[in-house]
Design a protein around this motif. Structure first.
Motif, PDB file in Angstrom:
ATOM      1  N   THR A  33      50.985 -50.604  -2.086  1.00 30.66           N
ATOM      2  CA  THR A  33      49.978 -50.031  -1.190  1.00 30.66           C
ATOM      3  C   THR A  33      48.673 -49.811  -1.944  1.00 30.66           C
ATOM      4  OG1 THR A  33      51.698 -48.878   0.074  1.00 30.66           O
ATOM      5  CG2 THR A  33      49.439 -48.115   0.368  1.00 30.66           C
ATOM      6  N   THR A  34      47.572 -50.189  -1.343  1.00 24.31           N
ATOM      7  CA  THR A  34      46.266 -50.014  -1.971  1.00 24.31           C
ATOM      8  C   THR A  34      45.805 -48.567  -1.815  1.00 24.31           C
ATOM      9  OG1 THR A  34      45.644 -52.297  -1.488  1.00 24.31           O
ATOM     10  CG2 THR A  34      43.855 -50.771  -2.003  1.00 24.31           C
ATOM     11  N   VAL A  35      45.512 -47.932  -2.953  1.00 29.11           N
ATOM     12  CA  VAL A  35      45.154 -46.511  -2.957  1.00 29.11           C
ATOM     13  C   VAL A  35      43.848 -46.299  -3.708  1.00 29.11           C
ATOM     14  CG1 VAL A  35      45.849 -44.197  -3.678  1.00 29.11           C
ATOM     15  CG2 VAL A  35      47.577 -45.812  -2.851  1.00 29.11           C
ATOM     16  N   PHE A  36      42.996 -45.485  -3.118  1.00 26.23           N
ATOM     17  CA  PHE A  36      41.747 -45.077  -3.756  1.00 26.23           C
ATOM     18  C   PHE A  36      41.642 -43.559  -3.755  1.00 26.23           C
ATOM     19  CE2 PHE A  36      40.713 -49.337  -2.341  1.00 26.23           C
ATOM     20  CZ  PHE A  36      39.896 -49.840  -3.339  1.00 26.23           C
ATOM     21  N   ARG A  37      40.914 -43.051  -4.719  1.00 23.93           N
ATOM     22  CA  ARG A  37      40.452 -41.669  -4.676  1.00 23.93           C
ATOM     23  C   ARG A  37      38.955 -41.709  -4.410  1.00 23.93           C
ATOM     24  NH1 ARG A  37      42.078 -38.496 -10.021  1.00 23.93           N
ATOM     25  NH2 ARG A  37      40.897 -36.844  -8.938  1.00 23.93           N
ATOM     26  N   VAL A  38      38.494 -40.890  -3.509  1.00 26.83           N
ATOM     27  CA  VAL A  38      37.063 -40.844  -3.201  1.00 26.83           C
ATOM     28  C   VAL A  38      36.592 -39.395  -3.197  1.00 26.83           C
ATOM     29  CG1 VAL A  38      37.007 -42.993  -1.882  1.00 26.83           C
ATOM     30  CG2 VAL A  38      37.540 -40.878  -0.707  1.00 26.83           C
ATOM     31  N   MET A  39      35.390 -39.167  -3.685  1.00 27.90           N
ATOM     32  CA  MET A  39      34.845 -37.823  -3.698  1.00 27.90           C
ATOM     33  C   MET A  39      33.416 -37.828  -3.155  1.00 27.90           C
ATOM     34  SD  MET A  39      34.992 -34.672  -4.000  1.00 27.90           S
ATOM     35  CE  MET A  39      36.732 -34.709  -4.422  1.00 27.90           C
ATOM     36  N   PRO A  40      33.277 -37.650  -1.838  1.00 22.63           N
ATOM     37  CA  PRO A  40      31.950 -37.482  -1.252  1.00 22.63           C
ATOM     38  C   PRO A  40      31.544 -36.004  -1.368  1.00 22.63           C
ATOM     39  CG  PRO A  40      33.606 -37.558   0.475  1.00 22.63           C
ATOM     40  CD  PRO A  40      34.342 -37.643  -0.841  1.00 22.63           C
ATOM     41  N   ASN A  41      30.401 -35.661  -0.842  1.00 26.60           N
ATOM     42  CA  ASN A  41      30.059 -34.243  -0.762  1.00 26.60           C
ATOM     43  C   ASN A  41      29.591 -33.904   0.645  1.00 26.60           C
ATOM     44  OD1 ASN A  41      27.236 -34.838  -0.578  1.00 26.60           O
ATOM     45  ND2 ASN A  41      27.043 -34.801  -2.809  1.00 26.60           N
ATOM     46  N   ILE A  42      29.277 -32.635   0.860  1.00 23.07           N
ATOM     47  CA  ILE A  42      29.007 -32.154   2.210  1.00 23.07           C
ATOM     48  C   ILE A  42      27.761 -32.793   2.822  1.00 23.07           C
ATOM     49  CG2 ILE A  42      27.553 -30.190   1.564  1.00 23.07           C
ATOM     50  CD1 ILE A  42      30.427 -30.177   4.161  1.00 23.07           C
ATOM     51  N   ALA A  43      26.905 -33.400   1.983  1.00 18.78           N
ATOM     52  CA  ALA A  43      25.710 -34.067   2.502  1.00 18.78           C
ATOM     53  C   ALA A  43      26.055 -35.337   3.269  1.00 18.78           C
ATOM     54  CB  ALA A  43      24.734 -34.386   1.364  1.00 18.78           C
ATOM     55  N   ALA A  44      27.334 -35.703   3.302  1.00 21.02           N
ATOM     56  CA  ALA A  44      27.768 -36.812   4.157  1.00 21.02           C
ATOM     57  C   ALA A  44      27.375 -36.546   5.608  1.00 21.02           C
ATOM     58  CB  ALA A  44      29.283 -37.001   4.048  1.00 21.02           C
ATOM     59  N   ASP A  45      27.269 -35.275   5.964  1.00 25.09           N
ATOM     60  CA  ASP A  45      26.933 -34.884   7.329  1.00 25.09           C
ATOM     61  C   ASP A  45      25.564 -35.413   7.755  1.00 25.09           C
ATOM     62  OD1 ASP A  45      27.601 -33.632   9.693  1.00 25.09           O
ATOM     63  OD2 ASP A  45      26.689 -31.731   9.141  1.00 25.09           O
ATOM     64  N   ILE A  46      24.661 -35.598   6.782  1.00 22.37           N
ATOM     65  CA  ILE A  46      23.327 -36.100   7.090  1.00 22.37           C
ATOM     66  C   ILE A  46      23.090 -37.449   6.414  1.00 22.37           C
ATOM     67  CG2 ILE A  46      22.287 -33.853   7.536  1.00 22.37           C
ATOM     68  CD1 ILE A  46      21.132 -34.026   4.636  1.00 22.37           C
ATOM     69  N   LYS A  47      24.184 -38.108   6.024  1.00 21.10           N
ATOM     70  CA  LYS A  47      24.130 -39.444   5.423  1.00 21.10           C
ATOM     71  C   LYS A  47      23.389 -39.462   4.093  1.00 21.10           C
ATOM     72  CE  LYS A  47      23.657 -42.874   8.348  1.00 21.10           C
ATOM     73  NZ  LYS A  47      23.120 -43.759   9.394  1.00 21.10           N
ATOM     74  N   GLU A  48      23.550 -38.369   3.316  1.00 25.38           N
ATOM     75  CA  GLU A  48      22.906 -38.283   2.008  1.00 25.38           C
ATOM     76  C   GLU A  48      23.915 -37.941   0.907  1.00 25.38           C
ATOM     77  OE1 GLU A  48      20.009 -39.093   1.082  1.00 25.38           O
ATOM     78  OE2 GLU A  48      18.891 -39.284   2.953  1.00 25.38           O
ATOM     79  N   SER A  49      25.179 -38.270   1.119  1.00 25.56           N
ATOM     80  CA  SER A  49      26.203 -37.991   0.110  1.00 25.56           C
ATOM     81  C   SER A  49      26.137 -38.999  -1.034  1.00 25.56           C
ATOM     82  CB  SER A  49      27.596 -38.066   0.744  1.00 25.56           C
ATOM     83  OG  SER A  49      28.613 -37.931  -0.238  1.00 25.56           O
ATOM     84  N   VAL A  50      26.607 -38.567  -2.197  1.00 26.27           N
ATOM     85  CA  VAL A  50      26.949 -39.519  -3.247  1.00 26.27           C
ATOM     86  C   VAL A  50      28.473 -39.491  -3.318  1.00 26.27           C
ATOM     87  CG1 VAL A  50      26.649 -37.762  -5.059  1.00 26.27           C
ATOM     88  CG2 VAL A  50      26.737 -40.195  -5.671  1.00 26.27           C
ATOM     89  N   THR A  51      29.099 -40.624  -3.108  1.00 21.26           N
ATOM     90  CA  THR A  51      30.555 -40.714  -3.084  1.00 21.26           C
ATOM     91  C   THR A  51      31.030 -41.511  -4.289  1.00 21.26           C
ATOM     92  OG1 THR A  51      30.588 -40.662  -0.657  1.00 21.26           O
ATOM     93  CG2 THR A  51      32.569 -41.468  -1.763  1.00 21.26           C
ATOM     94  N   CYS A  52      31.817 -40.865  -5.134  1.00 21.06           N
ATOM     95  CA  CYS A  52      32.390 -41.550  -6.288  1.00 21.06           C
ATOM     96  C   CYS A  52      33.778 -42.073  -5.910  1.00 21.06           C
ATOM     97  CB  CYS A  52      32.471 -40.609  -7.483  1.00 21.06           C
ATOM     98  SG  CYS A  52      30.835 -40.180  -8.134  1.00 21.06           S
TER      99      CYS A  52
END
Length: 266
Positions: free
Chosen positions: A115-134
């Motif tokens: 199974t393909t698995v990723f870890r992702v870490m966005p931040n709360i600014a995703a709400d306004i499309k300004e997150s940095v997601t690692c």
């Protein structure tokens, strides 16, 4: 991103809802391709008017999904994976976990091999499309990586990193939002002390911080290079900066970042 990809967000809390809002505000994205779950989903029912399927049943949510985002707390990852595993097909679904501190290895142990698995870490600014997601993954294909990045690019920008840096990414990208906000609050308090009302001080600080960030991003320069442009000999700017440094401004910031990092690694 492929607008026909079906996405399920399991455990749609504050961060999950930020991703939902970002996706729904993306041109061409159809809410009918999004399913969200919550133990008590009533607070999410308003999303149904935009085509989003809102469920309490995690198993039902993943059946048709191409991409499954795990938004549950770290201590709930194992039981949730055990619950949905019989309804996953390793060659169909890509799994992405938002749970801080939960390794890919721990997730894979609860899923079918391959199974393909990723870890992702966005931040709360995703709400306004300004997150940095690692993003990090293991044994993933270029295609599956692009699927992940395309989804999270809808809520900001995404960066692929190595897994051993995920905790550090959480501190800078997620905890860091609070650090910046605390700085802004302190700057606003200073503005009030020198004569502004709270509303005006807050407005000035908000735009100043936004402008400073955009200056660095658009010009591609180091913060110190920008500082040099606004500090003149014997000027008030350098006097204020030096006073802050005498009281440990930079040191306190570094110590705070390191303290959060040490805590998250426990």
């Amino acid at each position: 991103m492929d607008k026909n990809k079906k996405i399920a967000i399991i455990g749609c809390g504050n961060l999950g809802l930020s991703i939902v809002n970002g996706l729904l505000s993306t041109s061409g994205f159809d809410g009918k391709n999004l399913t969200v779950t919550k133990r008590h989903p009533e607070s999410l029912f308003y999303l149904q008017s935009q085509g989003v399927k809102v469920l309490a049943d995690n198993k039902e949510a993943v059946k048709e999904a191409d991409f499954v985002i795990l938004g549950v707390k770290p201590y709930n990852i194992k039981p949730v994976l055990q619950e949905i595993r019989p309804f996953l097909t390793k060659d169909k679904q890509v799994i992405a976990s938002l749970a801080a501190g939960v390794t890919i290895e721990r997730i894979k142990n609860e899923l079918e091999t391959g199974t393909t698995v990723f870890r992702v870490m966005p931040n709360i600014a995703a709400d306004i499309k300004e997150s940095v997601t690692c993003i990090c993954g293991e044994n993933f294909t270029t295609e599956s990586e692009e699927v992940v990045k395309s989804i999270f690019n809808c809520v900001g920008i995404s960066i692929t990193i190595e897994e051993h840096l995920m905790e550090a990414a959480t501190v800078l990208g997620a905890c860091g939002t609070a650090f910046v906000l605390r700085f802004m609050r302190a700057m606003t308090q200073g503005g009030i002390q020198i004569g502004f009302d709270a509303k005006t001080a807050n407005k000035i600080v908000n735009q100043t911080v936004k402008g400073a960030a955009e200056l660095i991003i658009q010009k591609g320069i180091h913060p110190e290079a920008a500082i040099d442009k606004v500090t003149t000999p014997k000027g008030s700017t350098i006097k204020g900066l030096n006073e802050m440094e005498h009281h440990g401004f930079s040191s306190a910031m570094v110590r705070g970042v390191v303290a959060s990092y040490e805590d998250i690694r426990k």
